[in-house]
Motif scaffolding. Sequence first.
Motif, PDB file in Angstrom:
ATOM      1  N   LYS A  31       0.829  -1.211   0.000  1.00  0.00           N
ATOM      2  CA  LYS A  31       0.000   0.000   0.000  1.00  0.00           C
ATOM      3  C   LYS A  31       0.861   1.257   0.000  1.00  0.00           C
ATOM      4  CE  LYS A  31      -3.745   2.294   2.516  1.00  0.00           C
ATOM      5  NZ  LYS A  31      -4.664   2.204   3.694  1.00  0.00           N
ATOM      6  N   ALA A  32       1.967   1.230   0.756  1.00  0.00           N
ATOM      7  CA  ALA A  32       2.831   2.410   0.868  1.00  0.00           C
ATOM      8  C   ALA A  32       3.754   2.572  -0.333  1.00  0.00           C
ATOM      9  CB  ALA A  32       3.669   2.319   2.140  1.00  0.00           C
ATOM     10  N   PHE A  33       3.982   1.490  -1.065  1.00  0.00           N
ATOM     11  CA  PHE A  33       4.905   1.535  -2.199  1.00  0.00           C
ATOM     12  C   PHE A  33       4.417   2.543  -3.237  1.00  0.00           C
ATOM     13  CE2 PHE A  33       6.365  -0.624  -6.250  1.00  0.00           C
ATOM     14  CZ  PHE A  33       7.676  -0.173  -6.151  1.00  0.00           C
ATOM     15  N   ARG A  34       5.316   3.370  -3.698  1.00  0.00           N
ATOM     16  CA  ARG A  34       5.079   4.449  -4.662  1.00  0.00           C
ATOM     17  C   ARG A  34       4.164   5.537  -4.123  1.00  0.00           C
ATOM     18  NH1 ARG A  34       5.290   0.901 -10.316  1.00  0.00           N
ATOM     19  NH2 ARG A  34       7.562   0.708 -10.270  1.00  0.00           N
ATOM     20  N   SER A  35       4.113   5.662  -2.802  1.00  0.00           N
ATOM     21  CA  SER A  35       3.398   6.782  -2.191  1.00  0.00           C
ATOM     22  C   SER A  35       4.353   7.935  -1.883  1.00  0.00           C
ATOM     23  CB  SER A  35       2.722   6.319  -0.896  1.00  0.00           C
ATOM     24  OG  SER A  35       3.696   5.994   0.100  1.00  0.00           O
ATOM     25  N   ARG A  36       5.626   7.749  -2.210  1.00  0.00           N
ATOM     26  CA  ARG A  36       6.690   8.714  -1.891  1.00  0.00           C
ATOM     27  C   ARG A  36       6.648   9.095  -0.410  1.00  0.00           C
ATOM     28  NH1 ARG A  36      10.601   9.010  -5.897  1.00  0.00           N
ATOM     29  NH2 ARG A  36      11.391  10.717  -4.638  1.00  0.00           N
ATOM     30  N   PRO A  37       6.877   8.145   0.481  1.00  0.00           N
ATOM     31  CA  PRO A  37       6.821   8.438   1.918  1.00  0.00           C
ATOM     32  C   PRO A  37       7.928   9.401   2.324  1.00  0.00           C
ATOM     33  CG  PRO A  37       7.821   6.292   1.532  1.00  0.00           C
ATOM     34  CD  PRO A  37       7.286   6.747   0.207  1.00  0.00           C
ATOM     35  N   GLU A  38       7.681  10.079   3.417  1.00  0.00           N
ATOM     36  CA  GLU A  38       8.704  10.976   3.954  1.00  0.00           C
ATOM     37  C   GLU A  38       9.910  10.160   4.391  1.00  0.00           C
ATOM     38  OE1 GLU A  38       9.264  14.295   7.512  1.00  0.00           O
ATOM     39  OE2 GLU A  38       7.270  13.537   6.984  1.00  0.00           O
ATOM     40  N   VAL A  39      11.084  10.681   4.084  1.00  0.00           N
ATOM     41  CA  VAL A  39      12.327   9.964   4.370  1.00  0.00           C
ATOM     42  C   VAL A  39      13.117  10.702   5.435  1.00  0.00           C
ATOM     43  CG1 VAL A  39      14.546   9.231   3.412  1.00  0.00           C
ATOM     44  CG2 VAL A  39      12.449   8.920   2.081  1.00  0.00           C
ATOM     45  N   ALA A  40      13.561   9.971   6.455  1.00  0.00           N
ATOM     46  CA  ALA A  40      14.513  10.492   7.430  1.00  0.00           C
ATOM     47  C   ALA A  40      15.869   9.859   7.150  1.00  0.00           C
ATOM     48  CB  ALA A  40      14.052  10.171   8.845  1.00  0.00           C
ATOM     49  N   LEU A  41      16.915  10.392   7.779  1.00  0.00           N
ATOM     50  CA  LEU A  41      18.267   9.902   7.543  1.00  0.00           C
ATOM     51  C   LEU A  41      18.857   9.341   8.820  1.00  0.00           C
ATOM     52  CD1 LEU A  41      19.648  12.838   5.355  1.00  0.00           C
ATOM     53  CD2 LEU A  41      18.553  10.717   4.585  1.00  0.00           C
ATOM     54  N   LYS A  42      19.695   8.313   8.660  1.00  0.00           N
ATOM     55  CA  LYS A  42      20.399   7.727   9.795  1.00  0.00           C
ATOM     56  C   LYS A  42      21.851   8.214   9.780  1.00  0.00           C
ATOM     57  CE  LYS A  42      18.811   3.504   8.908  1.00  0.00           C
ATOM     58  NZ  LYS A  42      18.497   2.055   9.080  1.00  0.00           N
ATOM     59  N   ARG A  43      22.778   7.426   9.234  1.00  0.00           N
ATOM     60  CA  ARG A  43      24.186   7.852   9.258  1.00  0.00           C
ATOM     61  C   ARG A  43      24.452   9.066   8.378  1.00  0.00           C
ATOM     62  NH1 ARG A  43      26.377   1.923   7.997  1.00  0.00           N
ATOM     63  NH2 ARG A  43      24.663   2.254   6.549  1.00  0.00           N
ATOM     64  N   ASP A  44      23.864   9.083   7.172  1.00  0.00           N
ATOM     65  CA  ASP A  44      24.075  10.181   6.241  1.00  0.00           C
ATOM     66  C   ASP A  44      22.982  10.122   5.184  1.00  0.00           C
ATOM     67  OD1 ASP A  44      24.808   8.211   4.328  1.00  0.00           O
ATOM     68  OD2 ASP A  44      26.915   8.355   4.906  1.00  0.00           O
ATOM     69  N   PHE A  45      23.090  10.979   4.149  1.00  0.00           N
ATOM     70  CA  PHE A  45      22.008  11.047   3.171  1.00  0.00           C
ATOM     71  C   PHE A  45      21.948   9.830   2.255  1.00  0.00           C
ATOM     72  CE2 PHE A  45      25.568  12.998   0.938  1.00  0.00           C
ATOM     73  CZ  PHE A  45      25.413  12.567  -0.374  1.00  0.00           C
ATOM     74  N   HIS A  46      22.935   8.928   2.377  1.00  0.00           N
ATOM     75  CA  HIS A  46      22.889   7.669   1.641  1.00  0.00           C
ATOM     76  C   HIS A  46      22.146   6.576   2.417  1.00  0.00           C
ATOM     77  CE1 HIS A  46      25.737   9.212  -1.296  1.00  0.00           C
ATOM     78  NE2 HIS A  46      26.570   9.523  -0.331  1.00  0.00           N
ATOM     79  N   ASP A  47      21.688   6.877   3.623  1.00  0.00           N
ATOM     80  CA  ASP A  47      21.138   5.855   4.521  1.00  0.00           C
ATOM     81  C   ASP A  47      19.745   6.272   4.988  1.00  0.00           C
ATOM     82  OD1 ASP A  47      20.982   3.607   6.080  1.00  0.00           O
ATOM     83  OD2 ASP A  47      22.255   4.375   7.685  1.00  0.00           O
ATOM     84  N   PRO A  48      18.717   6.091   4.134  1.00  0.00           N
ATOM     85  CA  PRO A  48      17.377   6.562   4.473  1.00  0.00           C
ATOM     86  C   PRO A  48      16.601   5.571   5.331  1.00  0.00           C
ATOM     87  CG  PRO A  48      17.352   5.602   2.286  1.00  0.00           C
ATOM     88  CD  PRO A  48      18.793   5.549   2.766  1.00  0.00           C
ATOM     89  N   VAL A  49      15.572   6.096   5.989  1.00  0.00           N
ATOM     90  CA  VAL A  49      14.633   5.261   6.739  1.00  0.00           C
ATOM     91  C   VAL A  49      13.271   5.930   6.647  1.00  0.00           C
ATOM     92  CG1 VAL A  49      15.064   6.417   8.948  1.00  0.00           C
ATOM     93  CG2 VAL A  49      14.226   4.051   8.924  1.00  0.00           C
ATOM     94  N   THR A  50      12.207   5.131   6.655  1.00  0.00           N
ATOM     95  CA  THR A  50      10.849   5.664   6.606  1.00  0.00           C
ATOM     96  C   THR A  50      10.046   5.137   7.797  1.00  0.00           C
ATOM     97  OG1 THR A  50       9.802   3.859   5.379  1.00  0.00           O
ATOM     98  CG2 THR A  50      10.986   5.531   4.085  1.00  0.00           C
ATOM     99  N   GLU A  51       8.883   5.730   7.995  1.00  0.00           N
ATOM    100  CA  GLU A  51       7.999   5.227   9.054  1.00  0.00           C
ATOM    101  C   GLU A  51       7.619   3.776   8.813  1.00  0.00           C
ATOM    102  OE1 GLU A  51       3.799   6.442   8.916  1.00  0.00           O
ATOM    103  OE2 GLU A  51       4.373   7.713   7.200  1.00  0.00           O
ATOM    104  N   HIS A  52       7.643   3.346   7.564  1.00  0.00           N
ATOM    105  CA  HIS A  52       7.226   1.989   7.230  1.00  0.00           C
ATOM    106  C   HIS A  52       8.289   0.964   7.621  1.00  0.00           C
ATOM    107  CE1 HIS A  52       3.843   3.818   5.257  1.00  0.00           C
ATOM    108  NE2 HIS A  52       4.669   4.576   4.549  1.00  0.00           N
ATOM    109  N   ASP A  53       9.569   1.354   7.574  1.00  0.00           N
ATOM    110  CA  ASP A  53      10.619   0.471   8.101  1.00  0.00           C
ATOM    111  C   ASP A  53      10.356   0.172   9.567  1.00  0.00           C
ATOM    112  OD1 ASP A  53      13.312   0.636   6.073  1.00  0.00           O
ATOM    113  OD2 ASP A  53      11.921   2.315   5.917  1.00  0.00           O
ATOM    114  N   ARG A  54      10.106   1.216  10.327  1.00  0.00           N
ATOM    115  CA  ARG A  54       9.936   1.060  11.776  1.00  0.00           C
ATOM    116  C   ARG A  54       8.656   0.297  12.098  1.00  0.00           C
ATOM    117  NH1 ARG A  54      11.632   6.827  11.507  1.00  0.00           N
ATOM    118  NH2 ARG A  54      13.852   6.905  12.084  1.00  0.00           N
ATOM    119  N   ALA A  55       7.566   0.611  11.396  1.00  0.00           N
ATOM    120  CA  ALA A  55       6.298  -0.062  11.670  1.00  0.00           C
ATOM    121  C   ALA A  55       6.365  -1.538  11.283  1.00  0.00           C
ATOM    122  CB  ALA A  55       5.168   0.634  10.908  1.00  0.00           C
TER     123      ALA A  55
END
Length: 281
Positions: A31-55
């Motif tokens: 459902k979330a795929f191709r919804s362009r979710p908001e992206v946060a960063l971990k180590r740097d801008f090459h290392d993204p995470v989304t709310e969907h990873d955590r959920a």
Amino acid sequence: MNDVSIDVPASRELAGIAERAARATGDRLRKAFRSRPEVALKRDFHDPVTEHDRAAEETIREILERECPGSAVIGEEGGLRGGADGALRWYVDPIDGTANFAAGLPFFCTSIGAVVGDRVVAGVVYDPVRDDLFTATLDGAACNGEPLGSTGAAGDRTAVLVTGYPNARELRRSGDRALRRYATFVESFATVRRPGSAALSLAHVAGGWADAAYGTSVNAWDVAAALLLVRQAGGTYLPLGGEPGGQDWDAPGYVACVGGFDLAGSVLAEAAGLPAVGSET
């Protein structure tokens, strides 16, 4: 699961639990795929995470902890939790290939590996876009219930190499040497691809849909399940760069190939620091 001696029925039981946990994330990720979710960063801008990873990781944890109380769950997003009995450890990557997922590229997966003692005893890699469920147990490997046989090209000239090399960290470490090595791969292999998920790339080696894989910057949750898939399907998985006496899934790099591939004669042998053809072992 307090006994570190795991037999085939117990391995299948653990794989079934991992399958249920992985599939439980599928609807949300599709459902979330191709919804362009908001992206946060971990180590740097090459290392993204989304709310969907955590959920997705929380969903997986709930199932694993409910079905195997006392086991440890080591997740990419939440780290280590549990482990009261110390015997069974789960390595979980809720979305391996987050950058692809966030951008809308259909190459990402959920990876869950079960480790007892000093070996991986079950593993699942789930591709929610294709609804492909790769499962490895102590008696084999399958995709959607069909046995996998890791066969393909015999050498570099006819082989497809999948790799994440070189990433930004590798370029910072090795500079021009990393680029020259990548150029050697491009010149030597029939095709080189950088699909963006180590776990799913290795699952494709297990299936014989890619012939070789090479990586230098992975974590245990990326490869614990997939290394068992490759080996149980008849392919080769070799850890690279780990500590002496360390576990295969803890090594930061790997080289893998289908059964029958001439790894000793491949340019990957030099890149991986393997003995040269004809040298004494």
